[in-house]
Design a protein around this motif. Structure first.
Motif, short mmCIF file in Angstrom:
data_model
loop_
_atom_site.label_atom_id
_atom_site.label_comp_id
_atom_site.label_asym_id
_atom_site.label_seq_id
_atom_site.Cartn_x
_atom_site.Cartn_y
_atom_site.Cartn_z
N ASP A 148 0.81 -1.21 0.00
CA ASP A 148 0.00 0.00 0.00
C ASP A 148 0.84 1.27 0.00
O ASP A 148 0.30 2.38 -0.04
N ARG A 149 2.17 1.12 0.06
CA ARG A 149 3.09 2.27 0.00
C ARG A 149 4.27 1.85 -0.86
O ARG A 149 5.33 1.45 -0.38
N VAL A 150 4.09 1.92 -2.17
CA VAL A 150 5.04 1.36 -3.12
C VAL A 150 6.04 2.42 -3.57
O VAL A 150 5.67 3.53 -3.97
N VAL A 151 7.32 2.09 -3.50
CA VAL A 151 8.39 2.90 -4.09
C VAL A 151 8.58 2.41 -5.52
O VAL A 151 8.87 1.24 -5.74
N MET A 152 8.40 3.29 -6.47
CA MET A 152 8.47 2.89 -7.88
C MET A 152 9.62 3.61 -8.57
O MET A 152 9.89 4.78 -8.31
N VAL A 175 7.67 12.08 2.76
CA VAL A 175 6.73 11.79 1.67
C VAL A 175 5.36 11.52 2.29
O VAL A 175 5.16 10.48 2.91
N PRO A 176 4.43 12.45 2.18
CA PRO A 176 3.15 12.29 2.88
C PRO A 176 2.29 11.20 2.27
O PRO A 176 2.34 10.96 1.05
N PRO A 177 1.47 10.54 3.09
CA PRO A 177 0.48 9.60 2.52
C PRO A 177 -0.48 10.36 1.62
O PRO A 177 -0.73 11.55 1.81
N ARG A 178 -1.04 9.66 0.64
CA ARG A 178 -1.99 10.31 -0.26
C ARG A 178 -3.34 9.57 -0.20
O ARG A 178 -3.39 8.40 0.10
N ARG A 208 -1.56 4.20 -3.98
CA ARG A 208 -0.62 3.25 -3.37
C ARG A 208 0.83 3.51 -3.79
O ARG A 208 1.76 2.99 -3.17
N ILE A 209 1.03 4.26 -4.86
CA ILE A 209 2.41 4.59 -5.28
C ILE A 209 2.87 5.77 -4.44
O ILE A 209 2.39 6.89 -4.61
N ALA A 210 3.79 5.52 -3.53
CA ALA A 210 4.27 6.58 -2.63
C ALA A 210 5.09 7.61 -3.38
O ALA A 210 5.01 8.81 -3.09
N LEU A 211 5.88 7.15 -4.36
CA LEU A 211 6.73 8.07 -5.12
C LEU A 211 7.24 7.36 -6.35
O LEU A 211 7.22 6.12 -6.44
N TYR A 212 7.70 8.14 -7.31
CA TYR A 212 8.25 7.61 -8.56
C TYR A 212 9.62 8.23 -8.82
O TYR A 212 9.78 9.46 -8.75
N ARG A 230 13.60 28.15 -9.20
CA ARG A 230 12.71 29.16 -9.76
C ARG A 230 12.87 29.28 -11.28
O ARG A 230 12.92 30.37 -11.84
N GLU A 231 12.94 28.13 -11.93
CA GLU A 231 13.06 28.11 -13.39
C GLU A 231 12.01 27.18 -13.97
O GLU A 231 11.76 26.10 -13.45
N GLY A 232 11.38 27.61 -15.06
CA GLY A 232 10.46 26.75 -15.78
C GLY A 232 9.22 26.42 -14.99
O GLY A 232 8.57 27.29 -14.42
N GLU A 233 8.90 25.14 -14.94
CA GLU A 233 7.69 24.68 -14.27
C GLU A 233 7.82 24.83 -12.75
O GLU A 233 8.92 24.99 -12.21
N GLY A 234 6.70 24.73 -12.05
CA GLY A 234 6.70 24.85 -10.60
C GLY A 234 7.15 23.58 -9.92
O GLY A 234 7.69 22.67 -10.55
N PRO A 235 6.92 23.48 -8.60
CA PRO A 235 7.35 22.30 -7.85
C PRO A 235 6.54 21.08 -8.23
O PRO A 235 5.44 21.17 -8.80
N GLY A 236 7.09 19.91 -7.90
CA GLY A 236 6.35 18.67 -8.09
C GLY A 236 5.32 18.48 -7.00
O GLY A 236 5.21 19.29 -6.06
N PRO A 237 4.54 17.39 -7.08
CA PRO A 237 3.57 17.10 -6.03
C PRO A 237 4.23 16.99 -4.66
O PRO A 237 5.44 16.72 -4.55
N ALA A 238 3.44 17.20 -3.60
CA ALA A 238 3.97 17.13 -2.23
C ALA A 238 4.73 15.83 -2.03
O ALA A 238 4.25 14.75 -2.35
N GLY A 239 5.93 15.95 -1.49
CA GLY A 239 6.83 14.82 -1.34
C GLY A 239 7.97 14.84 -2.33
O GLY A 239 9.01 14.22 -2.11
#
Length: 465
Positions: free
Chosen positions: A245-249, A462-465, A319-323, A346-355
């Protein structure tokens, strides 16, 4: 594929969201020495041996490992058979994909030929019309307002995908598109398999700057190409231990471009991932399950990873904790780049999802452990992390650079040659074994191993989702 796997019975639900997650296999308590042991076991030399096999596969199958070719199928078989021999349960799910084949491309300005690069999935067509210099990125229809109907419009590279620029050009009434590179060197890419685009080519920064002074000049742009339906395959394997339920991918694309064997792009990422998977083994003493993926059809628009993410139910995506993404980790003039999860650059796109900030920090720590100070690089959507961050899955990854030129500051920091590309053989026939920096490959293998080992033990940050 659209994410649906066959033949994994209880594991299928976890991988693609077709039901409840299976219970983890019995395993010893997690081992706090796992990260260190994984780094010690993983080997740049062993990864290079996998590269040698991928080079041989390309040599045996027409010089490449591209979508829809025997070379790609043999690459899938090699990875899958190697994993199975190590005890992993492996699936190679297929998915539908449209394949683009370019027969010819030409660009002339005022009758003189101009060097231009192909844009995958460009519509075929020949357009003769005046050049309109937009002076913008072309990322919104408003930026192209005022484009004369039927013109060939010139825009700058950056911020949004090439396909969006091409769609906006059509919306504005243009008949064709030229994209000017933001870096030195030629520009090719892909529009992605999108509707509503116009015939499109890319030009170098130098050519683009010249064209920007020639508004109104007569231009002829030709694209001769075909698009066909085909299938491709991903490779998926997961440990039997750890919390499902908390997979590192972690993933890397396995296909090359048609122009060459793709040994740095992305044999190096694929080989590094395979070596770390073998070092970890199918049943490690870990808290989290670890899933490995080798993606097909990345070079035509991230299709394999996109189909996979699209096929996940909301529960299985959660269930994918992070990629973690590996793409080009042995460039011959290497940078040591980590995707900027917190947008601190501070270049290009913004931050990634939380974690994603935690993923970036651990990758930087692992590079530091092998004596390298890493730097951030933008989440610009050019590799297989893109579908994951769009699905709000924390992500990060390692990258040693493509066609962009290394800066003088980077050459001081990392060595190498300023003013020349990280990889001058990017998307070229010369992307062979001779195009790989073995020290960079070894360092990135160790950084990946340490990062997977750390997150397999703890997901702190890395917060639960």
């Amino acid at each position: 594929m659209r994410g649906r796997l066959a033949g994994l019975v209880g594991l299928a639900a976890l991988l693609v969201g077709c039901g409840a997650a299976p219970a983890p296999a019995a395993a010893p308590a997690s081992d706090p020495t796992l990260p260190a042991r994984l780094v010690a076991t993983a080997s740049g030399d062993r990864a290079h041996a996998h590269l040698e096999r991928l080079q041989a596969i390309a040599d045996e199958h027409g010089g490449n490992r591209a979508l829809g070719t025997p070379g790609y199928d043999a690459s899938v078989d090699y990875v899958a058979e190697t994993l199975r021999a190590a005890g992993f349960t492996v699936d190679t799910p297929s998915f539908d994909v449209r394949a683009f084949a370019l027969q010819d491309k030409r660009l002339t300005v005022d009758g003189a030929p101009v060097e231009a690069g192909a844009m995958g999935f460009s519509p075929a067509g020949e357009v003769s019309a005046p050049l309109h210099v937009a002076g913008t990125l072309g990322c919104t229809p408003e930026e192209l307002a005022g484009t004369p109907a039927g013109a060939v419009v010139l825009v700058q590279r950056g911020t949004c995908p090439f396909g969006v620029k091409s769609q906006n050009a059509r919306t504005a009434g243009a008949a064709a598109l030229i994209v000017s590179n933001s870096e030195d060197g030629p520009l090719d890419g892909t529009l992605g398999d999108l509707d509503g685009t116009v015939p499109s080519l890319g030009v170098s920064k130098a050519v683009g700057e010249q064209l920007a002074t020639r508004a109104g000049a007569p231009v002829t742009l030709l694209v001769a190409a075909t698009t066909t339906e085909t299938t491709s395959r991903n490779v998926i394997a997961q440990t039997t231990t750890g919390n499902p339920d908390r997979v590192v991918m972690a993933g890397a694309h396995l296909d090359s471009v048609p122009e060459g064997p793709g040994i740095n792009d992305n044999g190096t990422g694929s080989a590094a991932l395979l070596d770390v998977a073998l070092a970890l083994g199918p049943a490690p003493a870990a808290e989290q399950a670890v899933r490995f993926a080798w993606w097909g059809a990345e070079e035509v628009g991230l299709v394999g990873s996109t189909r996979y993410v699209e096929g996940l139910s909301p529960e299985d995506a959660a269930r994918i904790a992070l990629y973690l993404n590996l793409d080009m980790v042995g460039s011959p003039n290497p940078g040591y780049l980590v995707y900027d999860g917190d947008d601190s650059d501070r270049e290009g796109e913004g931050p990634g999802p939380a974690g994603s900030a935690a993923v970036e920090q651990v990758l930087l720590e692992q590079l530091a452990a092998v004596g390298v100070q890493g730097s951030g690089t933008d989440f610009d959507g050019r590799s297989d992390y893109g579908p994951f961050i769009e699905a709000d899955i924390p992500a990060g990854g390692l990258f040693t650079g493509a066609e962009e030129a290394k800066t003088p500051e980077q050459a001081t920091q990392w060595g190498g040659t300023a003013g020349t590309p990280y990889d001058a053989c990017y998307h070229q026939p010369c992307d062979t074994l001779a195009n790989v920096d073995r020290q960079a490959l070894d360092r990135n293998v160790d950084a990946l191993a340490g990062t997977i080992g750390r997150f397999a033990l703890t997901l702190n940050g890395v917060p639960p989702r």
